[in-house]
Design an enzyme around this catalytic site. Structure first.
Site, mmCIF file in Angstrom:
data_model
loop_
_atom_site.group_PDB
_atom_site.id
_atom_site.type_symbol
_atom_site.label_atom_id
_atom_site.label_comp_id
_atom_site.label_asym_id
_atom_site.label_seq_id
_atom_site.Cartn_x
_atom_site.Cartn_y
_atom_site.Cartn_z
ATOM 1 C CE LYS A 119 -4.447 -1.781 1.397
ATOM 2 N NZ LYS A 119 -5.363 -2.105 2.483
ATOM 3 N NE ARG A 171 -7.971 -8.235 0.772
ATOM 4 C CZ ARG A 171 -7.529 -7.422 -0.185
ATOM 5 N NH1 ARG A 171 -6.492 -6.621 0.032
ATOM 6 N NH2 ARG A 171 -8.114 -7.403 -1.374
HETATM 7 N N1 HH2 Z 1 -7.585 -3.566 1.169
HETATM 8 C C1 HH2 Z 1 -7.970 -3.544 -0.122
HETATM 9 C C2 HH2 Z 1 -9.113 -4.266 -0.528
HETATM 10 N N2 HH2 Z 1 -9.808 -5.019 0.345
HETATM 11 N N3 HH2 Z 1 -10.125 -5.843 2.533
HETATM 12 C C3 HH2 Z 1 -9.762 -5.874 3.825
HETATM 13 N N4 HH2 Z 1 -10.454 -6.608 4.698
HETATM 14 N N5 HH2 Z 1 -8.674 -5.170 4.291
HETATM 15 C C4 HH2 Z 1 -7.919 -4.380 3.464
HETATM 16 O O1 HH2 Z 1 -6.958 -3.738 3.953
HETATM 17 C C5 HH2 Z 1 -8.276 -4.323 2.073
HETATM 18 C C6 HH2 Z 1 -9.423 -5.070 1.643
HETATM 19 C C7 HH2 Z 1 -7.216 -2.736 -1.098
HETATM 20 O O2 HH2 Z 1 -6.154 -3.430 -1.644
HETATM 21 P P1 HH2 Z 1 -6.171 -4.269 -3.013
HETATM 22 O O3 HH2 Z 1 -7.201 -5.334 -3.011
HETATM 23 O O4 HH2 Z 1 -4.785 -4.738 -3.230
HETATM 24 O O5 HH2 Z 1 -6.471 -3.200 -4.143
HETATM 25 P P2 HH2 Z 1 -7.807 -2.726 -4.880
HETATM 26 O O6 HH2 Z 1 -8.777 -2.268 -3.850
HETATM 27 O O7 HH2 Z 1 -7.319 -1.607 -5.774
HETATM 28 O O8 HH2 Z 1 -8.350 -3.883 -5.649
#
Ligand code: HH2
Length: 288
Positions: free
Chosen positions: A227, A261
């Site tokens: 992040k 995660r």
């Molecule tokens: N972060 C993201 C998405 N879902 N769910 C939980 N429970 N906790 C988190 O910190 C979290 C999440 C964002 O990251 P990512 O899936 O890598 O990216 P994007 O939202 O752009 O798909």
């Protein structure tokens, strides 16, 4: 006498929590901030999911809507078109529970029917009024994440008196929504929402100060993977944030987190296994 096993109750089984549990991220989106568009065929998505299980993932978390800052909502039909074929194909053969990362009850219901076991709702049951009921009826596990506003508007709302206390207090209504819908306590995991309505210092603080969140009495998950706050500390692009991600997970483990995660499952599993082995060898808990 051996103490009772700590577990997270999910649909059709449990996720053991007597050692750190890693959720492997599978974004089936064109626009996710770090892996958007990478797993654009079903075969590529399945291969990546199997590779993450092989590397030690306890859960695969699949998502069809990016929640990066400023992201626009995706209609449920489009989200389903992205994730449902994967859930249908993977659920019978993957060997670990599938979590669906969605704010939509329609998407959650269809994926649970197709074999998913967990709902990861970044709105903590607030976005869709039917979500709590869908989770309860399916007997699914649920992740309740802290955020303010929506991915579209959250960046402007990162003002806290005490970020650790404020996050814990603001998650309480979500726990009440879950309890009122009949979701059992041991099906619920909380998450401080690293990067969601958080400035860099807020995310860094939360990794060390999980006490107020742990005091809510549920296992805590953190999602620091690749992040922006890591980029701000290290001055590196998304694909160079592995070492920062590993450090963030180990710090959160030492602060009491049980679930992580991440995109890079193998390195994080190894780091957490060393941290857990060291805590066990010292025989004095995580902080001694
Ligand atoms: N972060 C993201 C998405 N879902 N769910 C939980 N429970 N906790 C988190 O910190 C979290 C999440 C964002 O990251 P990512 O899936 O890598 O990216 P994007 O939202 O752009 O798909």
């Amino acid at each position: 006498m051996t103490p009772p096993r700590r577990v997270w109750r999910v649909r059709g089984g449990v996720v053991p929590l007597d050692r750190p549990a890693v959720l492997g991220i599978l974004n089936l989106t064109p626009d996710s901030f770090s892996d958007g568009g990478r797993w654009s065929t079903l075969d590529a998505a399945l291969a990546q999911a199997h590779a993450m299980v092989e590397a030690g993932a306890a859960v695969i978390d699949v998502g069809g809507e990016s929640t990066r800052p400023g992201a626009r909502p995706v209609p449920a039909e489009e989200e389903l078109r992205r994730v449902l074929p994967f859930v249908e194909a993977a659920a019978p053969e993957l060997g670990v529970p599938i979590s669906i990362d969605t704010r939509s009850a329609t998407v959650a219901r269809a994926c649970l029917d197709a074999g998913a076991a967990i709902v990861n709702d970044v709105s903590a049951l607030a976005h869709d009024p039917e979500m709590a009921e869908v989770v309860a009826e399916a007997g699914a596990g649920v992740i309740l994440m802290h955020m303010r506003g929506t991915p579209d508007t959250m960046n402007a709302q990162a003002r806290y008196a005490d970020v650790a206390e404020d996050v814990a207090r603001e998650l309480r209504p979500a726990l009440e929504r879950a309890a009122e819908a009949g979701i059992p306590e041991d099906a619920v995991v909380t998450d401080p929402g690293i990067g969601f309505a958080k400035e860099t210092d807020h995310s860094l603080t939360l990794l060390r100060r999980l006490g107020p969140l742990l005091a809510l009495g549920r296992p805590v998950l953190v999602g620091p993977s690749r992040k922006r706050f890591l980029g701000e500390v290290l001055g590196v692009d998304t694909e160079e944030r592995l070492h920062g991600t590993v450090s963030a997970c180990v710090m959160a483990y030492l602060a009491g987190a049980d679930l992580f995660r991440v995109h890079d499952v193998g390195p994080v599993v190894q780091a957490l296994n060393v941290a857990a082995a060291s805590a066990a060898a010292a025989g004095a808990g995580r902080t001694a």
